[in-house]
Design a protein around this motif. Structure first.
Motif, PDB file in Angstrom:
ATOM      1  N   SER A   1      -5.991  -6.390   1.924  1.00  0.00           N
ATOM      2  CA  SER A   1      -5.054  -5.461   2.565  1.00  0.00           C
ATOM      3  C   SER A   1      -5.704  -4.618   3.652  1.00  0.00           C
ATOM      4  CB  SER A   1      -4.464  -4.505   1.521  1.00  0.00           C
ATOM      5  OG  SER A   1      -3.850  -5.209   0.474  1.00  0.00           O
ATOM      6  N   LYS A   2      -7.010  -4.479   3.581  1.00  0.00           N
ATOM      7  CA  LYS A   2      -7.735  -3.548   4.456  1.00  0.00           C
ATOM      8  C   LYS A   2      -7.515  -3.834   5.936  1.00  0.00           C
ATOM      9  CE  LYS A   2     -12.300  -2.925   5.960  1.00  0.00           C
ATOM     10  NZ  LYS A   2     -13.649  -3.361   5.840  1.00  0.00           N
ATOM     11  N   ASN A   3      -7.777  -5.053   6.386  1.00  0.00           N
ATOM     12  CA  ASN A   3      -7.685  -5.359   7.819  1.00  0.00           C
ATOM     13  C   ASN A   3      -6.286  -5.145   8.373  1.00  0.00           C
ATOM     14  OD1 ASN A   3     -10.387  -5.944   7.979  1.00  0.00           O
ATOM     15  ND2 ASN A   3     -10.111  -8.146   7.735  1.00  0.00           N
ATOM     16  N   ARG A   4      -5.303  -5.546   7.630  1.00  0.00           N
ATOM     17  CA  ARG A   4      -3.917  -5.379   8.089  1.00  0.00           C
ATOM     18  C   ARG A   4      -3.567  -3.890   8.228  1.00  0.00           C
ATOM     19  NH1 ARG A   4       0.901  -8.599   8.923  1.00  0.00           N
ATOM     20  NH2 ARG A   4       2.447  -7.004   9.314  1.00  0.00           N
ATOM     21  N   LEU A   5      -3.996  -3.095   7.256  1.00  0.00           N
ATOM     22  CA  LEU A   5      -3.742  -1.658   7.286  1.00  0.00           C
ATOM     23  C   LEU A   5      -4.443  -1.014   8.476  1.00  0.00           C
ATOM     24  CD1 LEU A   5      -2.446   0.740   5.833  1.00  0.00           C
ATOM     25  CD2 LEU A   5      -4.464   0.858   4.380  1.00  0.00           C
TER      26      LEU A   5
ATOM     27  N   LEU B   1     -10.041  10.292  13.468  1.00  0.00           N
ATOM     28  CA  LEU B   1      -9.316   9.813  12.303  1.00  0.00           C
ATOM     29  C   LEU B   1     -10.128   8.663  11.712  1.00  0.00           C
ATOM     30  CD1 LEU B   1      -6.705  10.568  10.912  1.00  0.00           C
ATOM     31  CD2 LEU B   1      -5.534   8.860  12.287  1.00  0.00           C
ATOM     32  N   CYS B   2     -10.664   8.874  10.524  1.00  0.00           N
ATOM     33  CA  CYS B   2     -11.560   7.910   9.883  1.00  0.00           C
ATOM     34  C   CYS B   2     -10.828   7.174   8.764  1.00  0.00           C
ATOM     35  CB  CYS B   2     -12.758   8.629   9.280  1.00  0.00           C
ATOM     36  SG  CYS B   2     -13.668   9.655  10.441  1.00  0.00           S
ATOM     37  N   PHE B   3     -11.067   5.891   8.699  1.00  0.00           N
ATOM     38  CA  PHE B   3     -10.554   5.080   7.598  1.00  0.00           C
ATOM     39  C   PHE B   3     -11.728   4.786   6.683  1.00  0.00           C
ATOM     40  CE2 PHE B   3      -9.623   1.092   5.470  1.00  0.00           C
ATOM     41  CZ  PHE B   3      -8.323   1.296   5.035  1.00  0.00           C
ATOM     42  N   ILE B   4     -11.632   5.213   5.435  1.00  0.00           N
ATOM     43  CA  ILE B   4     -12.705   5.007   4.473  1.00  0.00           C
ATOM     44  C   ILE B   4     -12.178   4.125   3.337  1.00  0.00           C
ATOM     45  CG2 ILE B   4     -14.320   6.119   2.888  1.00  0.00           C
ATOM     46  CD1 ILE B   4     -13.934   8.685   4.672  1.00  0.00           C
ATOM     47  N   PHE B   5     -12.835   3.006   3.153  1.00  0.00           N
ATOM     48  CA  PHE B   5     -12.479   2.086   2.072  1.00  0.00           C
ATOM     49  C   PHE B   5     -13.466   2.331   0.942  1.00  0.00           C
ATOM     50  CE2 PHE B   5     -12.808  -2.644   0.703  1.00  0.00           C
ATOM     51  CZ  PHE B   5     -11.965  -2.422  -0.370  1.00  0.00           C
ATOM     52  N   SER B   6     -12.979   2.911  -0.131  1.00  0.00           N
ATOM     53  CA  SER B   6     -13.799   3.160  -1.313  1.00  0.00           C
ATOM     54  C   SER B   6     -13.652   1.966  -2.242  1.00  0.00           C
ATOM     55  CB  SER B   6     -13.342   4.445  -2.013  1.00  0.00           C
ATOM     56  OG  SER B   6     -14.019   4.625  -3.227  1.00  0.00           O
TER      57      SER B   6
ATOM     58  N   VAL C   1       0.864  -1.175   0.000  1.00  0.00           N
ATOM     59  CA  VAL C   1       0.000   0.000   0.000  1.00  0.00           C
ATOM     60  C   VAL C   1       0.903   1.228   0.000  1.00  0.00           C
ATOM     61  CG1 VAL C   1      -1.758   1.274   1.279  1.00  0.00           C
ATOM     62  CG2 VAL C   1      -1.827  -1.228   1.229  1.00  0.00           C
ATOM     63  N   VAL C   2       0.628   2.155  -0.921  1.00  0.00           N
ATOM     64  CA  VAL C   2       1.460   3.360  -1.045  1.00  0.00           C
ATOM     65  C   VAL C   2       0.586   4.613  -0.983  1.00  0.00           C
ATOM     66  CG1 VAL C   2       3.258   2.202  -2.403  1.00  0.00           C
ATOM     67  CG2 VAL C   2       1.361   3.314  -3.579  1.00  0.00           C
TER      68      VAL C   2
ATOM     69  N   GLU D   1      -3.886   1.255  13.754  1.00  0.00           N
ATOM     70  CA  GLU D   1      -4.717   1.312  14.959  1.00  0.00           C
ATOM     71  C   GLU D   1      -5.903   2.264  14.788  1.00  0.00           C
ATOM     72  OE1 GLU D   1      -2.147   2.123  18.272  1.00  0.00           O
ATOM     73  OE2 GLU D   1      -1.070   0.242  18.023  1.00  0.00           O
ATOM     74  N   LEU D   2      -6.603   2.116  13.664  1.00  0.00           N
ATOM     75  CA  LEU D   2      -7.767   2.939  13.375  1.00  0.00           C
ATOM     76  C   LEU D   2      -9.028   2.249  13.878  1.00  0.00           C
ATOM     77  CD1 LEU D   2      -6.658   3.852   9.770  1.00  0.00           C
ATOM     78  CD2 LEU D   2      -6.709   5.396  11.729  1.00  0.00           C
ATOM     79  N   THR D   3      -9.948   3.016  14.456  1.00  0.00           N
ATOM     80  CA  THR D   3     -11.161   2.425  15.025  1.00  0.00           C
ATOM     81  C   THR D   3     -12.430   2.843  14.287  1.00  0.00           C
ATOM     82  OG1 THR D   3     -11.329   4.232  16.614  1.00  0.00           O
ATOM     83  CG2 THR D   3     -10.175   2.238  17.331  1.00  0.00           C
ATOM     84  N   LYS D   4     -12.376   3.911  13.550  1.00  0.00           N
ATOM     85  CA  LYS D   4     -13.549   4.392  12.818  1.00  0.00           C
ATOM     86  C   LYS D   4     -13.379   4.007  11.351  1.00  0.00           C
ATOM     87  CE  LYS D   4     -14.204   7.749  16.353  1.00  0.00           C
ATOM     88  NZ  LYS D   4     -13.358   7.069  17.285  1.00  0.00           N
TER      89      LYS D   4
END
Length: 109
Positions: free
Chosen positions: A74-78, A53-58, A10-11, A83-86
């Protein structure tokens, strides 16, 4: 952020400052998945202000299945590493609006 298929990692693709959810949605590709880490000024009902801090998977409808699998894998590992919760997912870039984000964040209070 995007997955670099050749390097299998992931870059960081682009970085923006002071961008609204509506402006951000204009930057996302309509037919390719992306990961977004977004700091949002959230005003709570009682007047408190936080900056979650929001993680948005488009993951737009119509992406190639190969891309879908690479990103989903890759999503879960990232998320765990950062350490993102939202964590939220959108299936069309049109979903990314301020109202949508506020609704999602209201769950966390």
């Amino acid at each position: 952020m995007k997955v670099d298929k050749d390097r299998q990692m992931v870059v960081l693709e682009e970085e923006f400052q002071n961008i609204s959810p509506e402006e951000l949605k204009m930057e996302l590709p309509e037919r390719q998945p992306r990961f977004v880490v977004y700091s949002y000024k959230y005003v709570h009902a009682d007047g408190r202000v936080s900056y979650p801090l929001c993680f948005i998977f488009s993951s737009p409808v119509g992406c190639k299945p190969e891309q879908q699998m690479m990103y989903a894998g890759s999503k879960n590992r990232l998320v765990q590493t950062a350490e993102l919760t939202k964590v939220f997912e959108i299936r069309t870039t049109d979903d990314l609006t301020e109202a949508w984000l506020q609704e999602k964040l209201s769950f966390f209070r």
